[in-house]
Motif scaffolding. Structure first.
Motif, short mmCIF file in Angstrom:
data_model
loop_
_atom_site.label_atom_id
_atom_site.label_comp_id
_atom_site.label_asym_id
_atom_site.label_seq_id
_atom_site.Cartn_x
_atom_site.Cartn_y
_atom_site.Cartn_z
N GLY B 277 30.82 -55.31 37.60
CA GLY B 277 29.58 -55.87 38.20
C GLY B 277 29.29 -54.25 37.23
O GLY B 277 29.76 -53.17 36.81
N ALA B 278 27.91 -53.41 37.45
CA ALA B 278 27.26 -52.78 36.56
C ALA B 278 28.01 -51.35 37.53
O ALA B 278 28.68 -51.00 38.79
CB ALA B 278 26.18 -52.01 36.65
N ASP B 302 21.80 -43.76 44.97
CA ASP B 302 22.14 -43.57 42.98
C ASP B 302 21.90 -42.86 42.67
O ASP B 302 20.61 -42.44 41.77
CB ASP B 302 22.15 -45.08 42.59
CG ASP B 302 22.92 -44.49 41.23
OD1 ASP B 302 23.99 -44.07 41.17
OD2 ASP B 302 23.63 -45.60 40.43
N SER B 303 22.23 -41.76 42.35
CA SER B 303 21.16 -40.29 41.87
C SER B 303 22.14 -39.99 40.06
O SER B 303 22.34 -38.90 39.34
CB SER B 303 21.89 -39.59 42.34
OG SER B 303 23.28 -38.78 42.52
N GLY B 304 23.01 -41.41 39.72
CA GLY B 304 23.52 -41.20 38.29
C GLY B 304 25.06 -40.66 38.16
O GLY B 304 25.51 -40.23 39.15
N SER B 305 24.96 -40.10 37.36
CA SER B 305 26.35 -38.99 37.26
C SER B 305 25.98 -38.00 37.38
O SER B 305 27.05 -37.28 37.95
CB SER B 305 26.33 -38.92 35.43
OG SER B 305 24.52 -38.15 35.06
N ALA B 316 35.66 -45.23 40.77
CA ALA B 316 36.10 -46.49 41.99
C ALA B 316 35.52 -47.44 42.44
O ALA B 316 35.12 -48.30 43.09
CB ALA B 316 36.67 -46.58 42.82
N MET B 317 33.72 -46.74 42.93
CA MET B 317 32.52 -47.29 43.25
C MET B 317 32.22 -48.87 42.73
O MET B 317 31.63 -47.95 40.67
CB MET B 317 31.51 -46.35 43.22
CG MET B 317 31.92 -45.59 44.74
SD MET B 317 32.39 -45.83 46.51
CE MET B 317 30.68 -46.56 46.81
#
Lengths: 414, 323
Positions: B277-278, B302-305, B316-317
């Protein structure tokens, strides 16, 4: 290492004689080399930096002083018991023999750690290689062997005698101890003569003591402390046999001056001497033989004579001593009563049928001394059988073995 | 000259001893010579080597500072024993005469040895205490223990891999600052913000604080290790059942193809189990971990990097499509 080559060439130089002899010589040479290498390896085992001429000399100085004291006091004791013509022993001071003999035993005991340390300090020299370098060296080593054996003999037999353990000694202790003393003394003088330059150099130089064993063992001062401490401990735990105030802490003293019949120790009991029946016989008579007459005195007769009291120590050659108060008849009075002259010796004989010390000679100042008694009482009580009942000799400044017990006869010489 | 005189006197005395002993009927005994040789042999070749060996063995494993006093004590013990043993074991005691050897010499020897070893032991202890480079205090006082002083959950950072290096806290002296633990404790309590301080803590919150937080406890304590079952096959069967009976997959022992371009691990095999997946960025709860959490479900965005520095767990997510 040179030796095997020379020896094998000697063997090879005689081919007509016997080839086997040559082989034998070579084998002996190899054996010698191997022994030499072994001794060298053994020598490497002893690597204590403490061992040095300086240490050996200092220990030797102290040990020599102790041996000198023992030798001198021992000779005194021997001379008192077997007086040569030139020897005179006074009856005063009362405790002189007590001091010399107490010193003899106490010094000997205290010198045991000194001897142990001294022998340790020179131990590697036992394995010196080659063992003999020539006649002079052989003589020196023989002298050392005699000295070491003699000294060990003196200390060993002395300790065994204190413990009254005679089975390991296949000889008569007194005579052997006496003659070995001369052997050890001679060996010591020879040893000092040989080592004098070494001793002078070692004691004269103010060299720094080694910093101590590399592995953190004893320093030289630590070694002296251990030796001195051991000597002090030995003295404290044994000297109470003659120094009454220390009797309580002298847990290894062979005697206790407070323990014994009537509070006084005994060396030879009536049973051991085989006199119990004779001494308690009501028909007992003291025979006094003199130039004028012979008296036969019963115990009652003796008690009827003028009584005198003296406080005299009983002193054993084994180093113990105890104070006691004795009451009895003056020996000098008895001598005069039979017409004798106190300038001539008197022989006292015991009732005991046999034994090395059944008779003793009383002469000179001891005979004339007013404190020399034929004692009937000890501490106010009649003598205990083990103390010599019915009467015993007691004189000032004399070894206990000469203070004859169970006296049966007094012979006044004319 | 002195040496010659001394030597001559010595030889003379030794000669006198030999002749005197031979002439004296009481002293003329072969046992005398035997005993002379025996004491020499016994001392030089038995007693002294034995004493050296015993001394070396007994003091070999001692700390260097204690060796001296212990060797001295051994020496004194040996010479005292030489004197005491004939008294203790010899037959000198007479039943009929209580005054010969009147004491208990075994007890006397024990007492004397005890005295010697009290002194030797004391000296050794004193040496150990003062010798440089040695530990002087066998029970060193630790630096202050914040937990003992009532501060919960601090970072116990006193140990380092190398004992000779001081930890950061120890280097700070006797009373170092207590380091905070990894998890925030007081910061998410009620009343840390101005608004909460103004409102005041409600009774429910106060009561909740009184009872221990089961969730927090679970988070902090590591999961207990599974008890090792003796029957390994049973455990394996259970694992296979869990996966769905695909025994072939479990038993697959083909070498792992190193998955070097994986961001997570060279051992993961993403194409076999799931579609990777992404990639997912950092997941942040609405309360951002510090504010009042009024969302009852576990949700996050999801706050991105989010500035980078993703941990291995974050990397690992993956997004997983539910079956």
């Amino acid at each position: 290492v040179v030796r095997p080559a020379r020896l094998s060439s000697v063997g090879a130089a005689r081919p007509p004689l016997d080839a086997a002899a040559g082989r034998l010589g070579a084998a002996a040479g190899r054996l010698g080399a191997r022994l030499g290498a072994g001794a060298a390896r053994l020598g490497a085992v002893f690597r204590s930096p403490l061992r040095s001429p300086a240490l050996a000399s200092r220990l030797g100085l102290w040990l020599g002083a102790a041996v000198a004291i023992c030798f001198a006091t021992g000779l005194v004791s021997h001379a008192v018991q077997h007086p040569p013509w030139w020897f005179a022993w006074p009856s005063r001071p009362v405790s002189l023999y007590r001091v010399t003999q107490g010193l003899h035993v106490a010094t000997g005991l205290a010198a045991i750690p000194l001897l142990a340390a001294k022998l340790w300090s020179v131990y590697p020299r036992l394995f010196a290689w080659p063992p003999l370098r020539g006649p002079a060296h052989a003589l020196e080593r023989a002298g050392i062997a005699a000295l070491v054996a003699g000294t060990l003999f003196q200390f060993g037999t002395g300790v065994l005698n204190l413990a009254r353990w005679y089975d390991p000694m296949p000889f008569f202790f007194t005579a052997a101890h006496y003659w070995t003393a001369w052997l050890a003394a001679g060996g010591l003088l020879l040893h000092i003569a040989v080592k004098l330059p070494v001793i002078r150099a070692a004691l004269g130089s103010r060299e720094e003591a080694p910093p101590g064993a590399a592995d953190g063992g004893l320093t030289r001062r630590g070694l002296f402390t251990a030796v001195g401490g051991a000597a002090a401990v030995i003295t404290v735990v044994t000297v109470g046999q003659t120094l009454r105030p220390l009797a309580a802490v002298s847990v290894l003293a062979p005697r206790d001056p407070r323990v014994g019949p009537q509070g006084v120790p005994v060396n030879r009991t009536a049973r051991a001497a085989g006199v119990a029946a004779l001494a308690t016989d009501p028909g007992y008579r003291l025979v006094v033989e003199g130039p004028a007459r012979t008296l036969r005195l019963s115990l009652a007769d003796l008690a009827a004579l003028p009584q005198h009291t003296a406080a005299l120590p009983i002193t054993c050659v084994e180093g113990w001593s105890a104070d006691a108060v004795w009451t009895g008849v003056r020996v000098a009075d008895l001598v005069r009563a039979v017409g004798g002259d106190p300038r001539h010796p008197v022989v006292a004989e015991s009732l005991q049928p046999a034994g090395r010390y059944r008779r003793s000679e009383l002469a000179g100042p001891h005979l004339r001394d007013p404190d020399t008694l034929l004692a009937l009482r000890l501490g106010g009580q009649p003598l205990h059988l083990d103390h010599g009942y019915p009467c015993r000799l007691i004189a000032p400044n004399r070894p206990g073995v000469l203070q004859t017990k169970w006296v049966g006869r007094l012979v006044v010489e004319r | 000259v002195t040496r010659r005189l001394l030597a001559a006197a010595g030889v003379l005395l030794m000669g006198y001893a030999v002749f005197g002993a031979l002439a004296d009927p009481q002293a003329r005994r072969p046992g005398h010579l035997v005993f002379l040789g025996a004491v020499l042999f016994a001392h030089d070749l038995v007693l002294l080597p034995l004493a050296l060996a015993v001394g070396l063995l007994l003091t070999r494993w001692l700390p260097a500072a204690a060796r001296g006093p212990v060797r001295g004590g051994l020496f004194a013990s040996a010479v005292v024993a030489v004197i005491a043993l004939p008294l203790a074991v010899g037959p000198g005691r007479l039943a009929e005469d209580p005054s010969t050897l009147p004491r208990d010499y075994a007890a006397g020897l024990a007492l004397t040895l005890a005295a010697i070893w009290i002194v030797a032991g004391g000296l050794a202890a004193a040496r150990l205490g003062t010798s440089p480079g040695m530990r002087q205090d066998n029970y060193p006082r630790p630096v202050s223990d914040p937990e003992a002083e009532g501060l919960p959950e601090y970072a116990d950072d006193d140990s380092t891999a190398r004992d000779d290096v001081l930890s950061g806290r120890e280097a700070d002296g006797r009373d170092p600052a207590a380091l905070p633990a990894d998890q925030p404790l007081a910061v998410d309590r009620f009343g840390t913000t101005a608004e909460e301080a103004r409102l005041g803590e409600s009774l429910d919150y106060k009561l909740a604080r009184e009872s221990s937080d089961p969730l927090a406890g679970m988070a902090r304590t590591a999961p207990a290790a599974e008890p090792v079952d003796g029957d390994e096959n049973a455990a394996l069967t259970d694992a296979i059942d869990e996966i769905g009976g695909d025994a072939a997959l479990v038993a697959d022992d083909t070498p792992v193809d190193p998955h070097l371009d994986s961001q997570v691990s060279m051992y993961d095999r993403p194409d076999e189990l799931t579609d990777p997946g992404a990639p997912v960025g950092r997941l942040v709860e609405p309360d951002e971990g510090v504010r009042q959490d009024d969302e009852k479900d576990a949700v996050a965005y999801d706050s991105g990097s989010a500035g980078g520095g993703a941990s291995a767990e974050e990397l690992a997510m993956h997004e997983v499509r539910e079956p």
